[in-house]
Design a protein around this motif. Sequence first.
Motif, short mmCIF file in Angstrom:
data_model
loop_
_atom_site.label_atom_id
_atom_site.label_comp_id
_atom_site.label_asym_id
_atom_site.label_seq_id
_atom_site.Cartn_x
_atom_site.Cartn_y
_atom_site.Cartn_z
N GLU A 1 0.84 -1.32 -0.03
CA GLU A 1 0.00 0.11 0.25
C GLU A 1 1.01 1.35 0.19
O GLU A 1 2.11 1.19 -0.20
N GLY A 2 0.33 2.28 0.29
CA GLY A 2 1.27 3.72 0.65
C GLY A 2 0.54 4.59 -0.44
O GLY A 2 -0.47 4.74 -0.86
N ILE A 3 1.55 5.62 -0.71
CA ILE A 3 1.32 6.82 -1.56
C ILE A 3 2.18 7.02 -2.36
O ILE A 3 3.52 6.72 -2.12
N VAL A 4 2.25 7.88 -3.56
CA VAL A 4 2.99 8.63 -4.45
C VAL A 4 3.03 9.88 -4.00
O VAL A 4 1.83 10.67 -4.02
N ALA A 5 4.20 10.45 -4.02
CA ALA A 5 4.00 12.33 -3.93
C ALA A 5 5.00 12.65 -4.90
O ALA A 5 6.03 12.36 -5.48
N THR A 6 4.59 13.89 -5.07
CA THR A 6 5.60 14.88 -6.07
C THR A 6 6.02 16.10 -5.42
O THR A 6 5.27 16.58 -4.60
N ILE A 7 7.07 16.64 -6.12
CA ILE A 7 7.35 18.04 -5.66
C ILE A 7 8.17 18.77 -6.72
O ILE A 7 8.81 18.12 -7.58
N ILE A 8 8.11 19.94 -7.09
CA ILE A 8 8.61 20.74 -7.97
C ILE A 8 9.29 22.02 -7.42
O ILE A 8 8.87 22.46 -6.62
N SER A 9 10.47 22.34 -8.05
CA SER A 9 11.54 23.41 -7.76
C SER A 9 10.47 24.86 -7.97
O SER A 9 9.63 24.62 -8.61
N ALA A 10 10.94 25.78 -7.39
CA ALA A 10 10.51 27.18 -7.40
C ALA A 10 10.49 27.52 -8.76
O ALA A 10 9.53 28.34 -9.25
N ASP A 11 11.49 27.16 -9.79
CA ASP A 11 11.25 27.77 -11.17
C ASP A 11 10.67 26.75 -11.91
O ASP A 11 10.58 27.09 -13.18
N ASP A 12 10.12 25.57 -11.56
CA ASP A 12 9.14 24.67 -12.39
C ASP A 12 10.18 23.96 -13.33
O ASP A 12 9.45 23.39 -14.00
N LYS A 13 11.53 23.96 -13.20
CA LYS A 13 12.21 23.29 -14.17
C LYS A 13 12.40 21.99 -13.46
O LYS A 13 13.24 20.83 -14.47
N THR A 14 12.35 21.61 -12.38
CA THR A 14 13.01 20.19 -11.93
C THR A 14 12.10 19.95 -10.81
O THR A 14 11.01 20.52 -10.19
N ALA A 15 11.59 18.51 -10.95
CA ALA A 15 10.61 17.78 -10.16
C ALA A 15 11.00 16.38 -9.73
O ALA A 15 11.84 16.02 -10.86
N ALA A 16 10.38 15.99 -8.78
CA ALA A 16 10.88 14.62 -8.38
C ALA A 16 9.51 13.84 -8.03
O ALA A 16 8.58 14.61 -7.58
N VAL B 1 6.57 10.74 3.98
CA VAL B 1 6.55 10.76 2.33
C VAL B 1 6.86 12.18 1.69
O VAL B 1 7.58 12.14 0.86
N ALA B 2 6.30 13.35 2.29
CA ALA B 2 6.55 14.57 1.62
C ALA B 2 8.17 15.01 1.98
O ALA B 2 8.82 15.37 1.00
N ASP B 3 8.53 14.56 2.93
CA ASP B 3 9.90 14.84 3.28
C ASP B 3 10.73 13.86 2.38
O ASP B 3 11.93 14.49 1.90
N VAL B 4 10.57 12.84 2.14
CA VAL B 4 11.25 11.85 1.11
C VAL B 4 11.31 12.61 -0.16
O VAL B 4 12.40 12.53 -0.99
N ALA B 5 10.01 13.09 -0.41
CA ALA B 5 10.18 13.73 -1.93
C ALA B 5 11.11 15.03 -1.98
O ALA B 5 11.62 15.33 -2.98
N LYS B 6 11.04 15.82 -1.06
CA LYS B 6 12.15 16.98 -0.79
C LYS B 6 13.54 16.33 -0.91
O LYS B 6 14.11 17.19 -1.69
N GLN B 7 13.83 15.42 -0.33
CA GLN B 7 15.08 14.70 -0.31
C GLN B 7 15.51 14.26 -1.99
O GLN B 7 16.67 14.44 -2.41
N ALA B 8 14.35 13.71 -2.72
CA ALA B 8 14.63 13.18 -3.98
C ALA B 8 14.93 14.17 -4.65
O ALA B 8 15.57 14.47 -5.72
N LEU B 9 14.12 15.45 -4.75
CA LEU B 9 14.42 16.65 -5.33
C LEU B 9 15.67 17.08 -5.35
O LEU B 9 16.23 17.85 -6.07
N ALA B 10 16.41 17.05 -4.07
CA ALA B 10 17.59 17.55 -3.80
C ALA B 10 18.95 16.53 -4.04
O ALA B 10 20.10 17.14 -4.20
N SER B 11 18.43 15.41 -4.39
CA SER B 11 19.33 14.38 -4.48
C SER B 11 19.95 14.35 -5.97
O SER B 11 19.41 14.74 -6.88
N ASP B 12 21.23 13.82 -5.95
CA ASP B 12 21.98 13.47 -7.14
C ASP B 12 22.22 12.22 -7.46
O ASP B 12 23.02 11.56 -8.15
N ALA B 13 21.52 11.19 -6.36
CA ALA B 13 21.84 9.72 -6.54
C ALA B 13 21.29 9.12 -7.85
O ALA B 13 20.20 9.50 -8.23
#
Length: 371
Positions: free
Chosen positions: A59-74, A95-107
């Motif tokens: 189960e669980g959820i999917v979350a998204t996040i977009i950068s302030a300039d709308d050019k990058t998202a996770a 999950v929202a924090d995980v999305a923030k992590q992914a947006l900043a990640s280079d992994a």
Amino acid sequence: MANITASMVKELREMTGAGMMDCKKALAETDGNMDAAVEYLKKNGQAKAEKKAGRIAAEGIVATIISADDKTAAIVEVNSETDFVAKNEEFRSFVADVAKQALASDAADMDAFMAEAWNADTAKTVKDALVEKVAVIGENLSIRRFEKAAVDNGCVVSYIHAGGKIGVLVKATTDNANDDVKEALKNIAMQIAALSPKYTSRDEISAAELAKMREITVDSALNDTFTLPMPVLNALIAKAVNDKVWSDEDIAMYEEKKDNMKYLPNFLTKEAKASLAELAIADRATISENKIFNGLVDGRVSKQLKDICLLDQTYVKAEDGKQTVGAYIKEVAKATGVDFALAGFVRFETGEGLEKKSENFAEEVAKQMGM
């Protein structure tokens, strides 16, 4: 033994997010040493996580996040064992924090992502944060996957459907990512959520995959002989009759019903229909040279491509019921004077490909309470 006060328990709980009784126990076990208590909770959380790791988290959820300039998202998918926990605010906040992590990640992969410092906290990794959350929530949790989408010239939009069951990112290239473009992309994201295309356009499909699709379509047609073009079907039936491939009863039935071929399959035996398919497969090379048959196959392949290629799909909001997504984009561009082109999309659906357990919630509560 140190005197464990309510303020100490409160402080430890705020530091770790662990339950009150777990914090009280940790302080008691470490004689009130706050740092040691934090370490104790981490280790205890790891033990709990390992114990729960074998349990299915689908189960669980999917979350998204977009950068302030709308050019990058996770986009991320985080799983839990039950839908009940998936609706829990603490889980959703994580999950929202995980999305923030992914947006900043280079992994580049999940292993690297899980080893990163959690939200710039060098004392804790993403895996550590997950383990702690397992201990707090009491279910097996899994950060299953993440993906990023970025454009240099354009924008990325997101769409979340059914409270997080499906998440979509759509990126587009344009010199003017205005509100009209973003609204159109949001509509397209809804289309992707609903119809789950596999590709943006046919150009993304390799020659090998197209060849395989055609091969499967040919095999399917040959095995469903009564959908073949009449000249091909009649030739196969003539062979079945003349070479006595069919039984006398099936031949007699054919002679009786041949003036109304539409209903013939309803009267033939399973053996007769199977043998007709065998004749078609054996004569594959000759049938494949037939222009009418090739036209049938081309039509079926084209229909499949319309199903799996976003730009070829019928736009779900099309007033005429015929307009494709590609045509919709051109219509918006013409109406607004802003050219834009799709540059790709990502679609996550919670639990897709995972085995889900079927368990009565009341029974699960009773089990955990030892009833």
